[in-house]
Design a protein around this motif. Structure first.
Motif, PDB file in Angstrom:
ATOM      1  N   ILE A 170       0.857  -1.178   0.000  1.00 36.82           N
ATOM      2  CA  ILE A 170       0.000   0.000   0.000  1.00 36.82           C
ATOM      3  C   ILE A 170       0.893   1.228   0.000  1.00 36.82           C
ATOM      4  CG2 ILE A 170      -1.773   1.276   1.256  1.00 36.82           C
ATOM      5  CD1 ILE A 170      -2.655  -1.416   2.444  1.00 36.82           C
ATOM      6  N   SER A 171       0.741   2.054  -1.034  1.00 32.97           N
ATOM      7  CA  SER A 171       1.577   3.245  -1.201  1.00 32.97           C
ATOM      8  C   SER A 171       0.717   4.490  -1.016  1.00 32.97           C
ATOM      9  CB  SER A 171       2.214   3.257  -2.589  1.00 32.97           C
ATOM     10  OG  SER A 171       2.943   2.057  -2.809  1.00 32.97           O
ATOM     11  N   THR A 172       1.209   5.428  -0.227  1.00 34.27           N
ATOM     12  CA  THR A 172       0.469   6.660   0.040  1.00 34.27           C
ATOM     13  C   THR A 172       1.221   7.849  -0.548  1.00 34.27           C
ATOM     14  OG1 THR A 172      -0.447   5.745   2.081  1.00 34.27           O
ATOM     15  CG2 THR A 172      -0.524   8.139   1.810  1.00 34.27           C
ATOM     16  N   VAL A 173       0.547   8.554  -1.465  1.00 34.26           N
ATOM     17  CA  VAL A 173       1.103   9.736  -2.119  1.00 34.26           C
ATOM     18  C   VAL A 173       0.541  10.971  -1.436  1.00 34.26           C
ATOM     19  CG1 VAL A 173       1.242  11.043  -4.270  1.00 34.26           C
ATOM     20  CG2 VAL A 173       1.303   8.529  -4.325  1.00 34.26           C
ATOM     21  N   ASP A 174       1.414  11.802  -0.885  1.00 34.09           N
ATOM     22  CA  ASP A 174       1.007  13.061  -0.250  1.00 34.09           C
ATOM     23  C   ASP A 174       1.464  14.194  -1.153  1.00 34.09           C
ATOM     24  OD1 ASP A 174       0.499  15.292   1.256  1.00 34.09           O
ATOM     25  OD2 ASP A 174       1.392  14.507   3.113  1.00 34.09           O
ATOM     26  N   LEU A 175       0.504  14.817  -1.853  1.00 35.03           N
ATOM     27  CA  LEU A 175       0.872  15.865  -2.802  1.00 35.03           C
ATOM     28  C   LEU A 175       1.060  17.223  -2.137  1.00 35.03           C
ATOM     29  CD1 LEU A 175      -1.195  14.873  -5.962  1.00 35.03           C
ATOM     30  CD2 LEU A 175       1.240  14.494  -5.464  1.00 35.03           C
ATOM     31  N   ALA A 176       0.931  17.262  -0.801  1.00 35.53           N
ATOM     32  CA  ALA A 176       1.332  18.472  -0.081  1.00 35.53           C
ATOM     33  C   ALA A 176       2.841  18.492   0.096  1.00 35.53           C
ATOM     34  CB  ALA A 176       0.642  18.543   1.271  1.00 35.53           C
TER      35      ALA A 176
END
Length: 425
Positions: free
Chosen positions: A266-272
């Motif tokens: 599970i990969s989490t992308v935080d565009l902040a």
């Protein structure tokens, strides 16, 4: 004229002029003796009342003799559909009935090797199949009445008119990530959703509740409440053959397929912060700098599942409604996240400075990569190499709304209550 003497059995001579009484008594004895010689042995002659009884006995004896010589009727078998039918209906059960007897055994076998199970009624005079016969199949019925020889009949069911099939994801015998739903796309719009859904089951080992959800009249997805457990085996059973999905439209599939769930990624992308944290089986395995959609082409927020993978692919802005803004023939390590065109992919044409610091794409998530997709040291290559279909990519802080659950294999964005509300059964 001369007179003849008659010998008297008593020793006395009878002569003309003998007293009438004596002659009458002899005559009675003579008559009885004569009758006695003609009466069969065993027959008893009786008076008037006895004659009436004898007459009734004789009538009774005659009736019994007739009953013994009357033959019992042979059992008669009736099959529905009738014996010899060439285009029998396949939407009703098969029935076998017997007259003048009971049924001992019934067997109904198709030329495809299938056998119709069924049951007898309480009196064992009627057998009914538990399910309807299949279409386009020749059946042989062998019915054996109790105490009699087996009787056979044959009939052939007609072929259905228009048909439909369901194309399923993932493919049989493949291993997917924990986010992979079982998704079925039908080739014809389904109006009787309940009938079709009842003909499809999805089971998991280890066991977990799995529920179907209709996104529209051609798509039915199945998932558990939370992601699948690593190592789960999933079995999809399709029993769509002869199920009427719409008026006069019948399914043709009857098969079982198996899928497997591999490790959890599970990969989490935080565009902040323009970073992506990858967790493998709950532990962080990698962190990458990324770039997301700019303010005019924001990336969807939400839970997305990798549904397609390409080592290299062409990306043309005209196919996603963006005119001629770009046309890149060899985008490396591209993995689809939405049907509408969102990918997480390698990017070799942008400056390395933007990764981890700016959002400059047209809505995709990009990682630094090299042209040709063969440089194993790049983040684009490494992430692609670590991924499989069904892996989960979560995007947050993109500035856009949550992705539509129907846009890709992204039903995880729906609450369990809402998901179950979309079931037809």
């Amino acid at each position: 004229m001369g007179v003849s003497q008659i010998s008297d059995p008593s020793g006395e001579s009878g002569v003309p002029g003998q007293p009438p009484a004596r002659r009458s008594a002899w005559s009675r004895r003579g008559v009885l003796a004569a009758l006695g010689a003609a009466v069969p042995a065993g027959l008893v002659l009786t008076g008037c009342s006895g004659s009436a009884d004898a007459s009734e006995d004789a009538a009774g004896s005659g009736s019994g003799a007739d009953a013994k010589t009357t033959k019992a009727k042979a059992p008669t078998i009736t099959v529905t559909p009738a014996d010899g039918t060439k285009k029998a209906d396949f939407t009703s059960p098969v029935e076998i009935a017997v007259a003048d007897g009971t049924l001992a055994t019934v067997k109904v076998t198709g030329n495809d090797g299938s056998t119709l199970a069924g049951s007898l009624n309480a009196t064992k005079t009627k057998w009914t199949s538990a399910k309807n016969p299949y279409s386009g199949t020749k059946y042989t019925v062998t019915a054996t009445p109790t105490g009699s020889a087996a009787q056979t009949a044959t009939f052939t069911t007609k072929a259905p008119g228009e048909t439909f099939v369901g194309y399923f994801t993932p493919e049989a015998n493949t291993t997917s990530g924990v986010g992979m739903p079982v998704s079925i796309k039908f080739t014809h719009a389904v109006s009787d959703r309940a009938a079709v859904q009842k003909a499809i089951t999805v089971t998991a080992d280890p066991a977990v509740e799995v529920v179907g959800h209709w996104f529209d009249d051609t798509r039915l997805d199945f998932r558990p409440e939370t992601y699948w457990a690593s190592g789960t085996t999933i079995t999809l059973s399709l029993r769509l053959k002869d199920i009427e999905g719409a008026d006069g439209i019948y399914g043709v599939q009857s098969k079982d397929v198996t899928f497997h769930i591999g490790r959890s990624q599970i990969s989490t992308v935080d565009l902040a912060t323009d970073t992506m944290v990858v967790k493998r089986d709950g532990a962080t395995s990698a962190t990458y700098d990324v770039t997301g959609g700019d303010s005019d082409h924001t990336t969807w927020d939400g839970i997305m599942v990798i549904s397609e993978r390409f080592k290299q692919t062409q990306m043309d802005s005209s196919t996603v409604g963006l005119g001629d803004e770009y046309d890149i023939p060899d985008v490396p390590h591209a993995q689809r996240l939405t049907t509408s065109g969102t990918f997480i992919h390698g990017n070799y044409w942008a400056s390395t400075a933007i990764f981890g610091s700016q959002n400059t794409s047209h809505g995709c998530v990009g990682l630094h990569d090299a042209k040709g997709a063969s440089d194993t040291s790049t983040p684009g290559y490494k992430f692609y190499d670590s991924s499989i279909l069904g892996d989960v990519v979560i995007v947050k802080n993109s500035g856009d709304k949550t992705v539509d659950p129907a846009n890709g294999l992204n039903g995880w964005n729906m609450s369990w209550t809402d998901w179950k509300a979309g079931s037809a059964v």
